[in-house]
Design a protein around this motif. Sequence first.
Motif, PDB file in Angstrom:
ATOM      1  N   SER A 196       0.781  -1.231   0.035  1.00  0.00           N
ATOM      2  CA  SER A 196      -0.071  -0.111  -0.057  1.00  0.00           C
ATOM      3  C   SER A 196       0.892   1.226   0.067  1.00  0.00           C
ATOM      4  CB  SER A 196      -0.807  -0.058   1.280  1.00  0.00           C
ATOM      5  OG  SER A 196      -1.764  -0.976   1.273  1.00  0.00           O
ATOM      6  N   PHE A 197       0.390   2.091  -0.530  1.00  0.00           N
ATOM      7  CA  PHE A 197       1.112   3.601  -0.655  1.00  0.00           C
ATOM      8  C   PHE A 197      -0.117   4.583  -0.248  1.00  0.00           C
ATOM      9  CE2 PHE A 197       2.827   1.615  -4.449  1.00  0.00           C
ATOM     10  CZ  PHE A 197       4.434   1.448  -4.001  1.00  0.00           C
ATOM     11  N   ASP A 198       0.366   5.075   1.031  1.00  0.00           N
ATOM     12  CA  ASP A 198      -0.513   5.924   1.695  1.00  0.00           C
ATOM     13  C   ASP A 198      -2.112   5.316   1.889  1.00  0.00           C
ATOM     14  OD1 ASP A 198       1.430   7.828   1.890  1.00  0.00           O
ATOM     15  OD2 ASP A 198       0.946   8.342  -0.170  1.00  0.00           O
ATOM     16  N   GLY A 199      -2.317   4.038   2.163  1.00  0.00           N
ATOM     17  CA  GLY A 199      -3.424   3.699   2.318  1.00  0.00           C
ATOM     18  C   GLY A 199      -3.961   3.098   1.125  1.00  0.00           C
ATOM     19  N   PHE A 200      -3.222   3.287  -0.250  1.00  0.00           N
ATOM     20  CA  PHE A 200      -3.881   2.737  -1.291  1.00  0.00           C
ATOM     21  C   PHE A 200      -3.294   1.372  -1.703  1.00  0.00           C
ATOM     22  CE2 PHE A 200      -3.376   2.442  -5.982  1.00  0.00           C
ATOM     23  CZ  PHE A 200      -4.633   2.398  -6.585  1.00  0.00           C
ATOM     24  N   ARG A 201      -4.044   0.536  -1.969  1.00  0.00           N
ATOM     25  CA  ARG A 201      -3.268  -0.766  -2.229  1.00  0.00           C
ATOM     26  C   ARG A 201      -2.917  -1.146  -3.889  1.00  0.00           C
ATOM     27  NH1 ARG A 201      -4.783  -6.617   0.745  1.00  0.00           N
ATOM     28  NH2 ARG A 201      -4.215  -5.739   2.685  1.00  0.00           N
ATOM     29  N   ALA A 202      -1.443  -0.806  -4.113  1.00  0.00           N
ATOM     30  CA  ALA A 202      -1.156  -1.016  -5.531  1.00  0.00           C
ATOM     31  C   ALA A 202      -0.965  -2.442  -5.660  1.00  0.00           C
ATOM     32  CB  ALA A 202       0.128  -0.050  -5.485  1.00  0.00           C
ATOM     33  N   ILE A 203      -0.538  -3.220  -4.707  1.00  0.00           N
ATOM     34  CA  ILE A 203      -0.518  -4.587  -5.059  1.00  0.00           C
ATOM     35  C   ILE A 203      -1.484  -5.384  -4.031  1.00  0.00           C
ATOM     36  CG2 ILE A 203       1.014  -6.733  -5.003  1.00  0.00           C
ATOM     37  CD1 ILE A 203       1.207  -5.027  -7.522  1.00  0.00           C
TER      38      ILE A 203
ATOM     39  N   GLY B 265      -1.353  -5.175 -18.730  1.00  0.00           N
ATOM     40  CA  GLY B 265      -2.323  -4.728 -17.655  1.00  0.00           C
ATOM     41  C   GLY B 265      -2.321  -3.139 -18.005  1.00  0.00           C
ATOM     42  N   PRO B 266      -3.659  -2.603 -17.700  1.00  0.00           N
ATOM     43  CA  PRO B 266      -3.854  -1.146 -17.808  1.00  0.00           C
ATOM     44  C   PRO B 266      -2.721  -0.093 -17.126  1.00  0.00           C
ATOM     45  CG  PRO B 266      -5.629  -1.919 -16.790  1.00  0.00           C
ATOM     46  CD  PRO B 266      -4.763  -3.157 -17.153  1.00  0.00           C
ATOM     47  N   ASN B 267      -2.795   1.108 -17.455  1.00  0.00           N
ATOM     48  CA  ASN B 267      -2.095   2.076 -16.587  1.00  0.00           C
ATOM     49  C   ASN B 267      -2.622   1.768 -15.060  1.00  0.00           C
ATOM     50  OD1 ASN B 267      -0.004   3.013 -17.968  1.00  0.00           O
ATOM     51  ND2 ASN B 267      -1.257   4.675 -18.435  1.00  0.00           N
ATOM     52  N   GLY B 268      -1.566   1.910 -14.110  1.00  0.00           N
ATOM     53  CA  GLY B 268      -1.828   1.562 -12.540  1.00  0.00           C
ATOM     54  C   GLY B 268      -2.240   0.186 -12.195  1.00  0.00           C
ATOM     55  N   ALA B 269      -1.763  -0.751 -13.042  1.00  0.00           N
ATOM     56  CA  ALA B 269      -2.352  -2.117 -12.665  1.00  0.00           C
ATOM     57  C   ALA B 269      -1.343  -2.527 -11.592  1.00  0.00           C
ATOM     58  CB  ALA B 269      -2.242  -3.233 -14.048  1.00  0.00           C
ATOM     59  N   GLY B 270      -0.272  -2.193 -11.419  1.00  0.00           N
ATOM     60  CA  GLY B 270       0.679  -2.576 -10.670  1.00  0.00           C
ATOM     61  C   GLY B 270       2.067  -3.074 -11.020  1.00  0.00           C
ATOM     62  N   LYS B 271       2.332  -2.990 -12.473  1.00  0.00           N
ATOM     63  CA  LYS B 271       3.256  -3.798 -13.016  1.00  0.00           C
ATOM     64  C   LYS B 271       4.701  -3.277 -12.779  1.00  0.00           C
ATOM     65  CE  LYS B 271       2.117  -2.412 -17.158  1.00  0.00           C
ATOM     66  NZ  LYS B 271       0.763  -1.711 -16.895  1.00  0.00           N
ATOM     67  N   THR B 272       4.861  -1.992 -12.468  1.00  0.00           N
ATOM     68  CA  THR B 272       6.207  -1.253 -11.965  1.00  0.00           C
ATOM     69  C   THR B 272       6.177  -1.863 -10.732  1.00  0.00           C
ATOM     70  OG1 THR B 272       5.649   0.545 -13.709  1.00  0.00           O
ATOM     71  CG2 THR B 272       7.430   0.760 -11.799  1.00  0.00           C
ATOM     72  N   THR B 273       5.251  -1.630  -9.803  1.00  0.00           N
ATOM     73  CA  THR B 273       5.568  -2.150  -8.409  1.00  0.00           C
ATOM     74  C   THR B 273       5.958  -3.363  -8.161  1.00  0.00           C
ATOM     75  OG1 THR B 273       3.663  -0.376  -8.026  1.00  0.00           O
ATOM     76  CG2 THR B 273       4.332  -1.824  -6.029  1.00  0.00           C
ATOM     77  N   PHE B 274       5.276  -4.172  -9.165  1.00  0.00           N
ATOM     78  CA  PHE B 274       5.633  -5.688  -8.868  1.00  0.00           C
ATOM     79  C   PHE B 274       7.201  -5.936  -9.237  1.00  0.00           C
ATOM     80  CE2 PHE B 274       6.459  -8.928 -12.255  1.00  0.00           C
ATOM     81  CZ  PHE B 274       6.412 -10.096 -11.472  1.00  0.00           C
TER      82      PHE B 274
HETATM   83  P1  ADP Z   1       1.752   0.081 -13.814  1.00  0.00           P
HETATM   84  O1  ADP Z   1       3.336   0.095 -13.966  1.00  0.00           O
HETATM   85  O2  ADP Z   1       1.195  -0.894 -14.035  1.00  0.00           O
HETATM   86  O3  ADP Z   1       1.099   1.426 -14.532  1.00  0.00           O
HETATM   87  P2  ADP Z   1       2.312   1.003 -11.131  1.00  0.00           P
HETATM   88  O4  ADP Z   1       3.064  -0.183 -10.375  1.00  0.00           O
HETATM   89  O5  ADP Z   1       3.429   2.205 -11.517  1.00  0.00           O
HETATM   90  O6  ADP Z   1       1.398   0.492 -12.344  1.00  0.00           O
HETATM   91  O7  ADP Z   1       1.093   1.867 -10.053  1.00  0.00           O
HETATM   92  C1  ADP Z   1      -0.075   1.044  -9.414  1.00  0.00           C
HETATM   93  C2  ADP Z   1      -0.600   2.012  -8.652  1.00  0.00           C
HETATM   94  O8  ADP Z   1       0.334   2.371  -7.365  1.00  0.00           O
HETATM   95  C3  ADP Z   1      -0.723   3.214  -9.235  1.00  0.00           C
HETATM   96  O9  ADP Z   1      -2.245   3.546  -8.799  1.00  0.00           O
HETATM   97  C4  ADP Z   1       0.160   4.341  -8.844  1.00  0.00           C
HETATM   98  O10 ADP Z   1      -0.314   5.556  -8.931  1.00  0.00           O
HETATM   99  C5  ADP Z   1       0.243   3.792  -7.365  1.00  0.00           C
HETATM  100  N1  ADP Z   1       1.652   4.060  -6.826  1.00  0.00           N
HETATM  101  C6  ADP Z   1       2.780   3.670  -7.387  1.00  0.00           C
HETATM  102  N2  ADP Z   1       4.043   3.761  -6.725  1.00  0.00           N
HETATM  103  C7  ADP Z   1       3.420   4.630  -5.908  1.00  0.00           C
HETATM  104  C8  ADP Z   1       4.323   5.440  -4.730  1.00  0.00           C
HETATM  105  N3  ADP Z   1       5.530   5.539  -4.821  1.00  0.00           N
HETATM  106  N4  ADP Z   1       3.426   6.377  -3.952  1.00  0.00           N
HETATM  107  C9  ADP Z   1       2.133   6.300  -4.148  1.00  0.00           C
HETATM  108  N5  ADP Z   1       1.390   5.615  -5.235  1.00  0.00           N
HETATM  109  C10 ADP Z   1       2.131   4.750  -6.066  1.00  0.00           C
END
Ligand code: ADP
Length: 246
Positions: A13-20, A37-46
């Motif tokens: 979670s980032f500030d309470g938002f569940r990215a994964i 996956g669409p933008n914001g799907a969590g690919k980069t976070t993965f």
């Molecule tokens: P993708 O690569 O699939 O576009 P991301 O993994 O970048 O998706 O992001 C997943 C979600 O987490 C998005 O809603 C993004 O805004 C949020 N997010 C990613 N990194 C951070 C961060 N460091 N702080 C706050 N929110 C984040």
Amino acid sequence: MNTLLELSGVSVSFDGFRAINNLSFQIGEPELRAIIGPNGAGKTTFMDIITGKTRPDAGRVIFGEKSVSLLKMSESQIARSGIGRKFQKPTVFEAQTVRENLAMALSNPRGPFDVLIYRKTPTGAARIEEIADEIGLSDHLTRRSGELSHGQKQWLEIGMLLAQDPRLLLVDEPAAGMTPAEREHTTDLLKRAAQTRAVVVVEHDMEFVRRLDCKVTVLHEGSVLAEGSLDHVTKNKDVIDVYLGR
Ligand code: ADP
């Protein structure tokens, strides 16, 4: 095919938002896998989780036959254990020649690029020729890498990562900004690399994913929405809804 990487119940979670969100996922060895996956799907976070850049709040990330937890390792320890990452932008050493770039990577097995040690005497000449051939840069070994085209820089960086011999290679949108011919070469390169290791490609371009002709994992809201061949996942109603914007 053995399992090389296993995520189970991973959440971030980032500030309470569940990215994964409770993500469970396996990659085999060898294997070529595309993650879409669409933008914001969590690919980069993965990818950030696997490489130790982001620490999950919950879950397990296990690597290799000894089931080592990546969560206890630093970013450089993870890189040394055999996980390489290619970011979207090419990051080669522009002032050095193609040969010197490959030599640096070869003499620093599995280290992250930011701690590469430059050695004046190139090592592993035969291996350098081999990799240059594989990435299609045999005729460019003495060129300064800053003079290469965007596509050639991408191949050089993939070659540098291959020189470091990772067991798992993460590649972020390799086809972005490439010409159709460059894309085709990149497809061949990644397919060949995946014959002996795990290669995970995060990609937006569906035509490129189709060419990769591999298992596809669709991420949505931080979880796996569908998995299988591209034909299989693109027929999935949930996937269609997500891509068309429910
Ligand atoms: P993708 O690569 O699939 O576009 P991301 O993994 O970048 O998706 O992001 C997943 C979600 O987490 C998005 O809603 C993004 O805004 C949020 N997010 C990613 N990194 C951070 C961060 N460091 N702080 C706050 N929110 C984040």
